[in-house]
Scaffold this active site. Structure first.
Site, PDB file in Angstrom:
ATOM      1  N   ASN A 108      70.597  62.339  70.726  1.00  0.00           N
ATOM      2  CA  ASN A 108      71.315  61.300  71.321  1.00  0.00           C
ATOM      3  C   ASN A 108      71.944  61.371  72.567  1.00  0.00           C
ATOM      4  O   ASN A 108      72.032  60.952  73.713  1.00  0.00           O
ATOM      5  CB  ASN A 108      71.834  60.296  70.419  1.00  0.00           C
ATOM      6  CG  ASN A 108      70.711  59.493  69.564  1.00  0.00           C
ATOM      7  OD1 ASN A 108      70.301  58.597  69.812  1.00  0.00           O
ATOM      8  ND2 ASN A 108      70.814  60.281  68.207  1.00  0.00           N
TER       9      ASN A 108
ATOM     10  N   ASP B 159      82.009  51.500  60.057  1.00  0.00           N
ATOM     11  CA  ASP B 159      80.686  50.922  60.295  1.00  0.00           C
ATOM     12  C   ASP B 159      80.679  49.442  59.804  1.00  0.00           C
ATOM     13  O   ASP B 159      79.536  48.896  59.537  1.00  0.00           O
ATOM     14  CB  ASP B 159      79.454  51.612  59.695  1.00  0.00           C
ATOM     15  CG  ASP B 159      79.668  51.641  58.222  1.00  0.00           C
ATOM     16  OD1 ASP B 159      79.040  52.539  57.459  1.00  0.00           O
ATOM     17  OD2 ASP B 159      80.646  51.344  57.564  1.00  0.00           O
TER      18      ASP B 159
ATOM     19  N   GLY C 222      72.496  66.476  68.908  1.00  0.00           N
ATOM     20  CA  GLY C 222      72.746  65.907  70.092  1.00  0.00           C
ATOM     21  C   GLY C 222      71.847  65.460  70.583  1.00  0.00           C
ATOM     22  O   GLY C 222      71.663  65.407  71.920  1.00  0.00           O
TER      23      GLY C 222
ATOM     24  N   GLU D  58      65.840  55.443  68.469  1.00  0.00           N
ATOM     25  CA  GLU D  58      67.378  55.896  69.056  1.00  0.00           C
ATOM     26  C   GLU D  58      66.773  56.313  70.372  1.00  0.00           C
ATOM     27  O   GLU D  58      67.574  55.853  71.507  1.00  0.00           O
ATOM     28  CB  GLU D  58      67.797  56.868  68.411  1.00  0.00           C
ATOM     29  CG  GLU D  58      68.267  56.649  66.850  1.00  0.00           C
ATOM     30  CD  GLU D  58      68.755  57.988  66.131  1.00  0.00           C
ATOM     31  OE1 GLU D  58      68.388  58.866  66.316  1.00  0.00           O
ATOM     32  OE2 GLU D  58      69.510  57.387  65.128  1.00  0.00           O
TER      33      GLU D  58
ATOM     34  N   LEU E 113      80.812  62.444  62.768  1.00  0.00           N
ATOM     35  CA  LEU E 113      81.190  62.392  61.155  1.00  0.00           C
ATOM     36  C   LEU E 113      82.855  62.573  60.880  1.00  0.00           C
ATOM     37  O   LEU E 113      83.108  63.539  60.333  1.00  0.00           O
ATOM     38  CB  LEU E 113      80.510  63.526  60.613  1.00  0.00           C
ATOM     39  CG  LEU E 113      78.867  63.464  60.636  1.00  0.00           C
ATOM     40  CD1 LEU E 113      78.281  64.432  59.832  1.00  0.00           C
ATOM     41  CD2 LEU E 113      78.212  62.252  60.296  1.00  0.00           C
TER      42      LEU E 113
ATOM     43  N   ILE F 108      87.716  57.836  63.492  1.00  0.00           N
ATOM     44  CA  ILE F 108      88.233  57.735  64.730  1.00  0.00           C
ATOM     45  C   ILE F 108      89.877  57.598  64.466  1.00  0.00           C
ATOM     46  O   ILE F 108      90.221  56.397  63.991  1.00  0.00           O
ATOM     47  CB  ILE F 108      87.724  56.790  65.683  1.00  0.00           C
ATOM     48  CG1 ILE F 108      86.080  56.787  65.979  1.00  0.00           C
ATOM     49  CG2 ILE F 108      88.631  56.662  67.176  1.00  0.00           C
ATOM     50  CD1 ILE F 108      85.888  58.239  66.570  1.00  0.00           C
TER      51      ILE F 108
ATOM     52  N   HIS G  82      73.699  53.684  64.158  1.00  0.00           N
ATOM     53  CA  HIS G  82      73.647  54.244  62.707  1.00  0.00           C
ATOM     54  C   HIS G  82      72.143  53.975  62.407  1.00  0.00           C
ATOM     55  O   HIS G  82      71.576  53.167  62.784  1.00  0.00           O
ATOM     56  CB  HIS G  82      74.448  53.117  61.658  1.00  0.00           C
ATOM     57  CG  HIS G  82      74.213  53.522  60.118  1.00  0.00           C
ATOM     58  ND1 HIS G  82      74.946  54.522  59.650  1.00  0.00           N
ATOM     59  CD2 HIS G  82      73.488  53.221  59.381  1.00  0.00           C
ATOM     60  CE1 HIS G  82      74.491  54.644  58.435  1.00  0.00           C
ATOM     61  NE2 HIS G  82      73.671  53.797  58.218  1.00  0.00           N
TER      62      HIS G  82
HETATM   63  C1  GRF Z   1      71.335  60.178  64.538  1.00  0.00           C
HETATM   64  O1  GRF Z   1      70.236  59.854  63.687  1.00  0.00           O
HETATM   65  C2  GRF Z   1      72.195  58.786  64.751  1.00  0.00           C
HETATM   66  O2  GRF Z   1      71.730  57.653  64.431  1.00  0.00           O
HETATM   67  C3  GRF Z   1      73.328  59.189  63.689  1.00  0.00           C
HETATM   68  O3  GRF Z   1      73.459  60.659  63.632  1.00  0.00           O
HETATM   69  C4  GRF Z   1      72.187  61.409  64.169  1.00  0.00           C
HETATM   70  C5  GRF Z   1      72.676  62.224  65.318  1.00  0.00           C
HETATM   71  O4  GRF Z   1      71.299  62.662  65.847  1.00  0.00           O
HETATM   72  N1  GRF Z   1      74.509  58.646  63.618  1.00  0.00           N
HETATM   73  P1  GRF Z   1      71.736  63.714  66.867  1.00  0.00           P
HETATM   74  O5  GRF Z   1      72.794  64.663  66.816  1.00  0.00           O
HETATM   75  O6  GRF Z   1      72.169  62.905  68.223  1.00  0.00           O
HETATM   76  O7  GRF Z   1      70.468  64.473  67.212  1.00  0.00           O
END
Ligand code: GRF
Length: 189
Positions: A14, A145, A12, A174, A85, A88, A104
């Protein structure tokens, strides 16, 4: 108000970054964080930040209608996938067509598709010996994707970087770009 739901299955970083970015935004709000993994740290990060967080099992997510009902309960306008993962459900893709984004951790179409998530991506990038890697933020449709790309950023990598160091470089991209890309995307509609 534009309400965002963040869907995530992992740590989490992001989700936390996005929540903080919009914390004093008057038009955009992270209304809920949903995970399909009960122990995902993202749920803890969300509740620490005062954002409602929900665990919905894969069984329930795939049983049709459940995820859509929850999104409607929270008056969600946009869905952001950040390390989610799970496919949807089609009813959600239909209802939110054009309003679901995924990030991604590579420069699609390279290093995408089946099994390409988390460290698998960065190990494959290392194995391939490419000079650059990066991030791709794209629309989510039935093909996951394969949705239209709306943003890519890249970072140079060299041969002696480990897969973990590559992952760190990508996470830096990110953190820097994802919230801003979401804001621009919502404001442009
Ligand atoms: C990130 O690397 C994102 O690009 C990918 O999954 C990862 C999630 O990381 N889709 P986090 O759970 O947000 O730390």
């Amino acid at each position: 108000m534009n309400n965002i739901a963040i869907l995530a299955s992992g740590s989490g970083s992001n989700a936390e970054n996005i929540i903080n970015y919009f914390s004093d935004n008057k038009e955009i709000d992270v209304a809920v964080v949903i995970s399909n993994r009960e122990c995902a740290y993202v749920l803890e990060r969300a509740s620490k930040l005062g954002v409602p967080s929900l665990y919905i099992s894969n069984k329930h997510v795939n049983s049709g209608g459940v995820l859509l009902r929850v999104l409607q309960e929270y008056n969600i306008d946009y869905i952001i996938l950040a390390g989610y993962l799970q496919l949807i459900p089609l009813d959600v893709v239909d209802r939110y067509r054009g309003r679901i984004l995924n990030i991604h951790p590579a420069l699609l179409p390279s290093f995408g598709g089946r099994g390409m998530y988390g460290m698998n991506v960065h190990r494959a990038v290392k194995e391939a010996g490419v000079e650059y890697t990066g991030i791709t933020i794209h629309h989510v449709s039935e093909q996951y994707d394969k949705g239209e790309y709306i943003f890519q950023a890249k970072v140079a990598i060299d041969g002696d970087m480990s897969a973990e160091q590559i992952a760190e470089a990508v996470q830096g991209l990110e953190q820097r770009h994802f919230p801003q890309v979401i804001e621009n995307f919502i404001n442009k509609r």
